[in-house]
Design a protein around this motif. Structure first.
Motif, PDB file in Angstrom:
ATOM      1  N   THR A 274       0.840  -1.206   0.000  1.00 17.13           N
ATOM      2  CA  THR A 274       0.000   0.000   0.000  1.00 17.13           C
ATOM      3  C   THR A 274       0.872   1.251   0.000  1.00 17.13           C
ATOM      4  N   GLU A 278       0.250   2.167  -3.799  1.00 17.38           N
ATOM      5  CA  GLU A 278      -1.013   2.903  -3.774  1.00 17.38           C
ATOM      6  C   GLU A 278      -0.872   4.346  -3.299  1.00 17.38           C
ATOM      7  N   VAL A 412      -8.053  -2.569  -3.911  1.00 18.52           N
ATOM      8  CA  VAL A 412      -8.067  -1.111  -4.109  1.00 18.52           C
ATOM      9  C   VAL A 412      -8.952  -0.752  -5.295  1.00 18.52           C
ATOM     10  N   TRP A 425     -10.159   6.580  -0.679  1.00 18.75           N
ATOM     11  CA  TRP A 425      -8.757   6.291  -0.363  1.00 18.75           C
ATOM     12  C   TRP A 425      -8.554   6.137   1.141  1.00 18.75           C
ATOM     13  N   VAL A 428      -9.104   2.618   2.075  1.00 16.38           N
ATOM     14  CA  VAL A 428      -7.948   1.785   1.698  1.00 16.38           C
ATOM     15  C   VAL A 428      -6.863   1.881   2.758  1.00 16.38           C
TER      16      VAL A 428
END
Length: 491
Positions: A274, A278, A412, A425, A428
């Motif tokens: 992540t 991400e 995601v 977000w 996430v």
């Protein structure tokens, strides 16, 4: 019985072959990570030549096709983690690591030759095969560390070898970017990657050895130091490590400390994927800041991570050598820093807006840098639990951990339908933070840094004898002294 002080007195002061082996492991991680992560720069250069060198072919690949290329390495990588541990036991770390890096390096030569006619699909296939070959690497690396490191140097030497992870990640960005913009263009990324990999293979074939006793260059003093340290502290025979000892599968599969390690490494893989994959997308979509287009911002977190890996190493070395804290305290404390601080950082970044870009960069850099403590915190725990089966354990652990980078982008994708939506977000990041936190908590409660009973080379035979004795004891009790059966005993 050899006193521990005698072992310390016999320690060679000069740089020895064990340090050569650690350096070779360090370089092996670097060359494999350069081949693993150069795809980020390569795909950009191959699809947008104007950003690097316009004199080379450009391909019109969709975002989905590029995503397949970026993730395809992990499709193959998790498959061979467990077989890698078994192959290492059969062929030895030297031969297996040679096969791993040689295969990956030769495959690195193919994209410039094949993509022109095979497109993105052939590039994906090459990446899958590279992942298959590189899956052998880490199980062998841990088995090699167990064979070569004296017990009191394991934390230091193991951590030094593993700093190749941070260094390789950082160099893959810098080297690939400079090569793509140079006169040799994006094809040079692959040729340079293959060249340094093949050079390492030659050095490994010349200097590498499965065990200290097999090294042509080791001194008698260093050989005696390593073998004495391992035999005295663990009561194992170095010349049989990882070769003839049967694997106690049932004992491993029911070992709570081992499962604590699996949970910790899987949680780390989720959280770090992540942070790595991400977070830059969030900063582009929500904070309107393209991290990937800025070389400094892209490399800064990994530069911090590489530097922090040595800070953690130095601190742990001082604390252990001065007997200030135990190895258990070191591992669990560092793992907590590496998991919980980035978890807090992920949640905090999700609260920032476009006017706080600088704060976001600082938090991202700190979070990735602090995560370097996971190497000493939990990555080396396989050797604590069982030096004899370190390769097998690492194969199982890495199989679980390498499935995560395949799953997290899919999750995601399900949550984030609009990359500009901060609330999506935030969910996430909250999930990643919870995984980070709970994974470390499980490790704190159930993780162990001590040699497990099933590491004993005679564990299975002793277990079998104990079962026979127990069965006979029960049989004799049932017979209750009736007839000659009461005389049954185990001599």
């Amino acid at each position: 019985m050899i006193d521990k002080t005698d072992v310390e007195k016999e320690k060679p002061v000069q740089i020895g072959q064990r340090h050569v082996q650690i350096f070779l492991l360090f370089i092996s991680i670097i060359v494999n990570y350069v081949a693993k992560f150069n795809v980020g720069v390569a795909v950009v250069a191959m699809t947008d030549a104007a950003t690097t060198n316009p004199n080379f072919p450009e391909y019109q690949w969709t975002d989905m096709q590029k995503s397949y290329i970026l993730s395809s390495f992990f499709w193959g990588n998790f498959i061979t983690q467990f077989p890698g541990g078994y192959l290492c036991r059969r062929l030895g770390a030297k031969r297996t690591m040679l096969i791993s890096t040689l295969g990956s390096s030769l495959l690195a030569l193919l994209p410039p030759l094949c993509v022109s006619w095979g497109g993105w699909g052939i590039y994906c296939a090459i990446r899958v095969l590279q992942g298959l070959f590189q899956g052998f690497l880490f199980p062998c690396l841990h088995a090699h560390l167990a064979a070569w490191c004296p017990v009191n140097e394991r934390n230091r030497l193991g951590a030094l070898a593993n700093t190749g992870i941070e260094c390789g990640t950082l160099l893959s960005m810098f080297i690939s970017g400079m090569i793509a913009a140079s006169s040799i263009g994006w094809p040079g990324i692959f040729y340079v990657s293959a060249g340094i990999g093949l050079a390492w293979c030659a050095a490994w074939q010349w200097l590498g050895a499965n065990k200290p006793a097999e090294s042509r260059y080791i001194s008698a003093a260093e050989l005696n130091y390593i073998q004495t340290s391992q035999n005295h502290n663990e009561q194992v025979e170095l010349d049989e490590i990882g070769q003839k000892i049967q694997v106690p599968w049932h004992a491993i599969s029911t070992s709570l400390p081992f499962w604590a390690l699996v949970v910790a490494r899987s949680a780390h893989s989720w959280g770090f994927s992540t942070l790595q994959a991400e977070l830059p997308s969030y900063m582009k979509g929500v904070l309107n800041m393209d991290m990937k287009s800025n070389a400094l911002y892209s490399a800064l977190p990994y530069l911090a991570m590489w530097c922090m890996s040595y800070v953690y190493l130095i601190i742990s070395d001082i604390l252990l050598n001065r007997n200030i804290v135990t190895l258990t305290v070191i591992r669990k404390t560092f793992n907590t820093f590496a998991f919980w601080l980035p978890a807090i950082g992920l949640i905090y970044i999700g609260l920032l807006d476009e006017q706080q870009k600088s704060v976001a960069i600082v938090i991202m850099t700190i979070s990735v840098g602090m995560n370097a403590g996971a190497t000493i915190g939990s990555a080396l725990n396989t050797i604590d639990l069982s030096p004899n089966h370190a390769g097998i354990l690492m194969g199982i652990v890495n199989t679980a951990a390498n499935v995560i980078p395949i799953l997290t982008p899919l999750i995601v994708g399900l949550i984030v339908s609009d990359e500009h939506n901060r609330v999506q977000w935030q969910l996430v990041f909250i999930i990643a933070a919870v995984v980070f936190a709970l994974g470390n908590l499980f490790y704190l409660i159930f993780g162990k840094m001590s040699l497990q009973p099933w590491d004993d080379r005679d564990f299975l035979s002793n277990k079998g004898l104990q079962n026979i004795q127990l069965s006979v004891s029960r049989f004799n009790k049932k017979s209750n002294g009736e007839g000659p059966m009461s005389a049954v005993v185990i001599s």
